[in-house]
Design an enzyme around this catalytic site. Structure first.
Site, PDB file in Angstrom:
ATOM      1  N   LYS B 181       8.769   0.917  17.913  1.00 57.44           N
ATOM      2  CA  LYS B 181       8.918  -0.246  17.032  1.00 57.44           C
ATOM      3  C   LYS B 181       8.934   0.223  15.575  1.00 57.44           C
ATOM      4  O   LYS B 181       7.932   0.691  15.049  1.00 57.44           O
ATOM      5  CB  LYS B 181       7.773  -1.236  17.233  1.00 57.44           C
ATOM      6  CG  LYS B 181       7.948  -2.480  16.384  1.00 57.44           C
ATOM      7  CD  LYS B 181       6.738  -3.386  16.418  1.00 57.44           C
ATOM      8  CE  LYS B 181       6.836  -4.419  15.312  1.00 57.44           C
ATOM      9  NZ  LYS B 181       6.883  -3.840  13.977  1.00 57.44           N
ATOM     10  N   GLY B 233      -0.136   4.310  10.322  1.00 60.38           N
ATOM     11  CA  GLY B 233      -0.365   3.067   9.609  1.00 60.38           C
ATOM     12  C   GLY B 233      -1.716   3.082   8.925  1.00 60.38           C
ATOM     13  O   GLY B 233      -2.127   4.106   8.397  1.00 60.38           O
ATOM     14  N   GLU B 234      -2.403   1.939   8.973  1.00 61.29           N
ATOM     15  CA  GLU B 234      -3.691   1.890   8.265  1.00 61.29           C
ATOM     16  C   GLU B 234      -4.866   1.719   9.232  1.00 61.29           C
ATOM     17  O   GLU B 234      -4.681   1.567  10.439  1.00 61.29           O
ATOM     18  CB  GLU B 234      -3.698   0.818   7.168  1.00 61.29           C
ATOM     19  CG  GLU B 234      -2.897  -0.421   7.447  1.00 61.29           C
ATOM     20  CD  GLU B 234      -3.314  -1.151   8.655  1.00 61.29           C
ATOM     21  OE1 GLU B 234      -4.525  -1.460   8.745  1.00 61.29           O
ATOM     22  OE2 GLU B 234      -2.466  -1.428   9.514  1.00 61.29           O
ATOM     23  N   THR B 235      -6.070   1.726   8.673  1.00 60.14           N
ATOM     24  CA  THR B 235      -7.266   1.895   9.503  1.00 60.14           C
ATOM     25  C   THR B 235      -7.557   0.723  10.434  1.00 60.14           C
ATOM     26  O   THR B 235      -7.916   0.927  11.587  1.00 60.14           O
ATOM     27  CB  THR B 235      -8.510   2.130   8.625  1.00 60.14           C
ATOM     28  OG1 THR B 235      -8.632   1.057   7.682  1.00 60.14           O
ATOM     29  CG2 THR B 235      -8.409   3.436   7.874  1.00 60.14           C
ATOM     30  N   THR B 236      -7.396  -0.505   9.939  1.00 62.70           N
ATOM     31  CA  THR B 236      -7.759  -1.648  10.777  1.00 62.70           C
ATOM     32  C   THR B 236      -6.828  -1.742  11.988  1.00 62.70           C
ATOM     33  O   THR B 236      -7.284  -1.933  13.121  1.00 62.70           O
ATOM     34  CB  THR B 236      -7.728  -2.955   9.960  1.00 62.70           C
ATOM     35  OG1 THR B 236      -8.735  -2.869   8.953  1.00 62.70           O
ATOM     36  CG2 THR B 236      -7.993  -4.159  10.826  1.00 62.70           C
ATOM     37  N   THR B 237      -5.531  -1.602  11.757  1.00 66.68           N
ATOM     38  CA  THR B 237      -4.596  -1.643  12.886  1.00 66.68           C
ATOM     39  C   THR B 237      -4.856  -0.454  13.802  1.00 66.68           C
ATOM     40  O   THR B 237      -4.782  -0.581  15.034  1.00 66.68           O
ATOM     41  CB  THR B 237      -3.135  -1.625  12.387  1.00 66.68           C
ATOM     42  OG1 THR B 237      -2.986  -2.623  11.388  1.00 66.68           O
ATOM     43  CG2 THR B 237      -2.169  -1.908  13.518  1.00 66.68           C
ATOM     44  N   GLY B 238      -5.196   0.687  13.217  1.00 69.57           N
ATOM     45  CA  GLY B 238      -5.552   1.861  14.011  1.00 69.57           C
ATOM     46  C   GLY B 238      -6.716   1.570  14.939  1.00 69.57           C
ATOM     47  O   GLY B 238      -6.685   1.900  16.131  1.00 69.57           O
ATOM     48  N   GLU B 255      -2.339   8.390  12.637  1.00 68.49           N
ATOM     49  CA  GLU B 255      -2.139   8.957  11.308  1.00 68.49           C
ATOM     50  C   GLU B 255      -2.318   7.808  10.326  1.00 68.49           C
ATOM     51  O   GLU B 255      -1.502   6.896  10.269  1.00 68.49           O
ATOM     52  CB  GLU B 255      -0.748   9.581  11.225  1.00 68.49           C
ATOM     53  CG  GLU B 255      -0.662  10.650  10.168  1.00 68.49           C
ATOM     54  CD  GLU B 255      -0.186  10.102   8.855  1.00 68.49           C
ATOM     55  OE1 GLU B 255      -1.040   9.559   8.116  1.00 68.49           O
ATOM     56  OE2 GLU B 255       1.000  10.215   8.557  1.00 68.49           O
ATOM     57  N   CYS B 294       1.752   8.872   2.746  1.00 74.92           N
ATOM     58  CA  CYS B 294       0.350   8.882   3.183  1.00 74.92           C
ATOM     59  C   CYS B 294      -0.409  10.060   2.570  1.00 74.92           C
ATOM     60  O   CYS B 294      -1.617  10.010   2.418  1.00 74.92           O
ATOM     61  CB  CYS B 294       0.268   8.887   4.696  1.00 74.92           C
ATOM     62  SG  CYS B 294       1.440  10.003   5.446  1.00 74.92           S
ATOM     63  N   GLU B 395      -6.341   4.022  -1.125  1.00 76.13           N
ATOM     64  CA  GLU B 395      -4.937   4.391  -1.125  1.00 76.13           C
ATOM     65  C   GLU B 395      -4.135   3.229  -1.704  1.00 76.13           C
ATOM     66  O   GLU B 395      -4.084   2.141  -1.150  1.00 76.13           O
ATOM     67  CB  GLU B 395      -4.488   4.682   0.311  1.00 76.13           C
ATOM     68  CG  GLU B 395      -3.060   5.132   0.356  1.00 76.13           C
ATOM     69  CD  GLU B 395      -2.737   5.937   1.601  1.00 76.13           C
ATOM     70  OE1 GLU B 395      -3.585   6.030   2.490  1.00 76.13           O
ATOM     71  OE2 GLU B 395      -1.619   6.472   1.654  1.00 76.13           O
TER      72      GLU B 395
END
Lengths: 119, 499
Positions: B181, B233-238, B255, B294, B395
């Site tokens: 995606k 992506g970012e931490t919450t979605t990770g 990552e 990143c 970031e």
């Protein structure tokens, strides 16, 4: 409580209410890091596993606002206003299909706020 | 010389089972170019059913694909590289249109690097081997690497084609089928690639799903028909993806960004030579790709005795950045990828100022004329402050760098490691001891020494700490897409004697 770390704009409340009507109970989680990070994300209440490492920053329109503890250590001196802006994001945050993103405007806590909230 | 906006069809569907198909709901979303905020095309707004169709197609194809020879998989990967190379300019132009980055970057970096990643993994699978060990004179332990099956890949919008080319080739080379995606902000080059290579792979081996995170990304990440999820992506979605993966007991690689320090020791100014020139460019690389990287070197740490003289040169070099039409080959820094990104960056510059950071240059939006007035441009910005400020810790994902000074090696290391993240770092020095010792002391997965922002396919890349785990690029990425079949073979004719 007289002081709060959080505020929300009228526009953001409107979007939040739209999502609530569709998805039920919600939470906010502040993300950090890459790309779509450093933005508030909104999820269905049960979607995200939360524990002691998630700090409850406050509540907006009945929606709890969390941030991971290590991030909070750098953020606790700032006041956050949740707003919306037209845009897209690739996270799982529920407002994205509406063509908007929640964003935060930050300012430093005043001396009084800092004293009341952090001491 | 300047290019113009490329032509697109009115709308694009998903690429499932070897062909373009409409989304089940029939709904499409509009995708605009951040260069001038005009429509590019409409892309499929996928839902759960579309994701399921793609996962089913991948599962149907995985047996045959997993049994193809390394030689034939390598040939197909090379074919993709050749096709992209043949259309290099077209891919570069579409990428610039969709993401907003300067055409000189897409022509010289994004697309050539993408091509090389396909070729690298084509080469790797021809050269690597499994292993066999004689445990004793009658017992052989044989390790055969087997594909996982179906891989879900969710990629970001900052390097759309390159991130696809980091993720697809190793997964395919290892014998997996993929459902990928792209970010909804940048679906165009993935689509263009599928148009060009539609017939290269058997149907179902590559599937591309467009749409929004909560509607398409989540069903993909949590789908029980998937054997592994790779996410940038970012931490919450990770965290969410790991949570979903835990339900399926699936491996994941993450990552998740960084706040990378770029450290300049005083010896860089011992001479006024080519190396000093390189170091100054190294500091200004925070503006590369509009800071939407990143590993953006978003914290500059300079030794105090050269601070003023060094920063004077860095500020001058930053001011020389030419912000103009991203289609113009002279443009050095393009548009931020989206409006919300633009707004977020401006809000960070504001909080930086409020926290007491001093603006050394930039500090505002960049207003361009004509059609570009509706695009999302920000001035390259240098903020001077200290490492506890939020602009030093978060970031920003924009052309904003936070700069501070340090006394000695110990303080440089302390500041460098005082962050939640550990993705990249830069160390610049002429001192032979520092060249080795400082990088070893920094907690980050990639330390560039006397260089920055190089991403060769042959060097592993990935994070420490909250920047994630797993490595991309390099042979070792293949092992994130495989499992080991151990065959323990006895050549002994005699029984154990227990029963």
């Amino acid at each position: 409580m007289k002081y709060s770390r959080l505020a929300i704009t009228e526009k953001a409340i409107e979007i939040l209410n739209q999502i609530k009507a569709k998805n039920g109970e919600l939470i906010f989680h502040q993300s950090g890091g890459c790309c779509d990070g450093t933005a508030p994300m909104v999820f269905e209440k049960e979607d995200m596993y939360l524990d002691d490492s998630d700090i409850l920053m406050g509540q907006l329109e009945g929606v709890n606002y969390y941030m991971s503890e290590d991030q909070y250590q750098y953020w606790k001196y700032t006041h956050l206003t949740i707003d919306v802006t037209p845009g897209r994001g690739s996270s799982f945050s529920l407002e994205i299909p509406l063509g908007v993103r929640f964003i935060i405007h930050s300012r430093l806590l005043s001396k009084e706020e800092d004293k009341a909230l952090n001491e | 010389m300047s290019y113009t906006k490329p032509k697109f069809k009115e709308k694009y569907g998903n690429f499932i089972n070897g062909k373009f198909v409409d989304p089940v709901s029939g709904e499409y979303f509009e995708n605009n170019s951040p260069i001038d905020n005009t429509l590019i095309a409409k892309y499929a707004r996928s839902g759960k059913e579309d994701v399921q169709n793609a996962v089913d197609a991948a599962n149907a194809a995985k047996e045959d694909w997993g049994n193809t020879s390394a030689a034939s998989r390598a040939a197909l990967l090379n074919k993709v590289a050749d096709i992209i190379e043949e259309h290099l300019e077209e891919f570069a132009l579409v990428e610039t249109c969709d993401n907003g980055k300067a055409i000189r970057e897409t022509i010289n970096a994004d697309v050539p690097l993408s091509i090389d990643h396909w070729r690298y993994f084509a080469a790797v699978i021809r050269a690597e081997e499994g292993s066999a060990t004689e445990l004793d004179e009658n017992t052989l332990s044989m390790n055969i690497k087997e594909p996982l099956g179906v891989i879900a890949q969710i990629i970001p919008w900052n390097f759309p084609l390159l991130m696809l080319s980091w993720k697809l080739p190793p997964a395919l080379a290892a014998g997996n089928c993929v459902v990928l995606k792209p970010a909804e902000q940048t679906p165009s080059t993935a689509t263009l690639l599928m148009e060009k290579i539609a017939d290269v792979f058997p149907p179902g081996v590559i599937n591309i799903i467009h749409g929004f995170g909560p509607e398409a990304g989540k069903p993909l990440a949590s789908n029980p028909g998937v054997d592994k999820v790779a996410f940038t992506g970012e931490t919450t979605t990770g965290q969410l993806i790991m949570q979903y993966a835990s339900k399926n007991l699936n491996p994941v690689t993450m990552e998740l960004g960084g706040k990378s320090p770029n450290i300049f020791f005083n010896s860089v100014m011992d001479e006024d030579d080519a190396f000093l020139d390189k170091a100054i460019e190294g500091a200004v690389l925070f503006a590369f790709n509009q800071g939407e990287v990143c590993t953006c070197p978003s914290r500059i740490l300079v030794q105090e005795d050269i601070y003023d003289a060094f920063m004077e040169k860095v500020v001058a070099r930053t001011k020389a950045i030419n912000q103009t039409n991203p289609y113009d080959v002279n443009c050095m820094m393009g548009a931020q990828a989206s409006n919300d990104q633009y707004e977020k960056i401006l809000s960070y510059i504001k909080i930086g100022k409020e926290e007491g950071a001093k603006v050394l240059t930039g500090g505002d939006a960049c207003k361009l004329d004509g059609d570009l007035a509706n695009g999302f441009y920000i001035q390259p910005t240098i903020l001077e402050g200290h490492n506890k400020m939020r602009v030093f810790q978060e970031e920003i994902f924009g052309p904003v760098v936070a700069v501070t000074k340090f006394k000695d090696e110990a303080e440089a290391i302390e500041i460098a490691n005082d962050t939640l993240y550990g993705l990249g770092a830069g160390v610049w020095t002429r001192d032979a001891h520092q060249l080795y010792q400082i990088p070893r002391a920094i907690k980050a997965g990639r330390v560039w020494v006397n260089c920055y922002h190089a991403y060769p396919a042959h060097a592993p890349f990935g994070g420490y700490k909250k920047s994630g785990f797993g490595r991309e690029n390099h042979l070792m990425m293949m092992n994130h897409y495989r499992q080991t079949k151990n065959m323990l073979i006895s050549y002994d004719k005699n029984k154990l004697g227990f029963f």
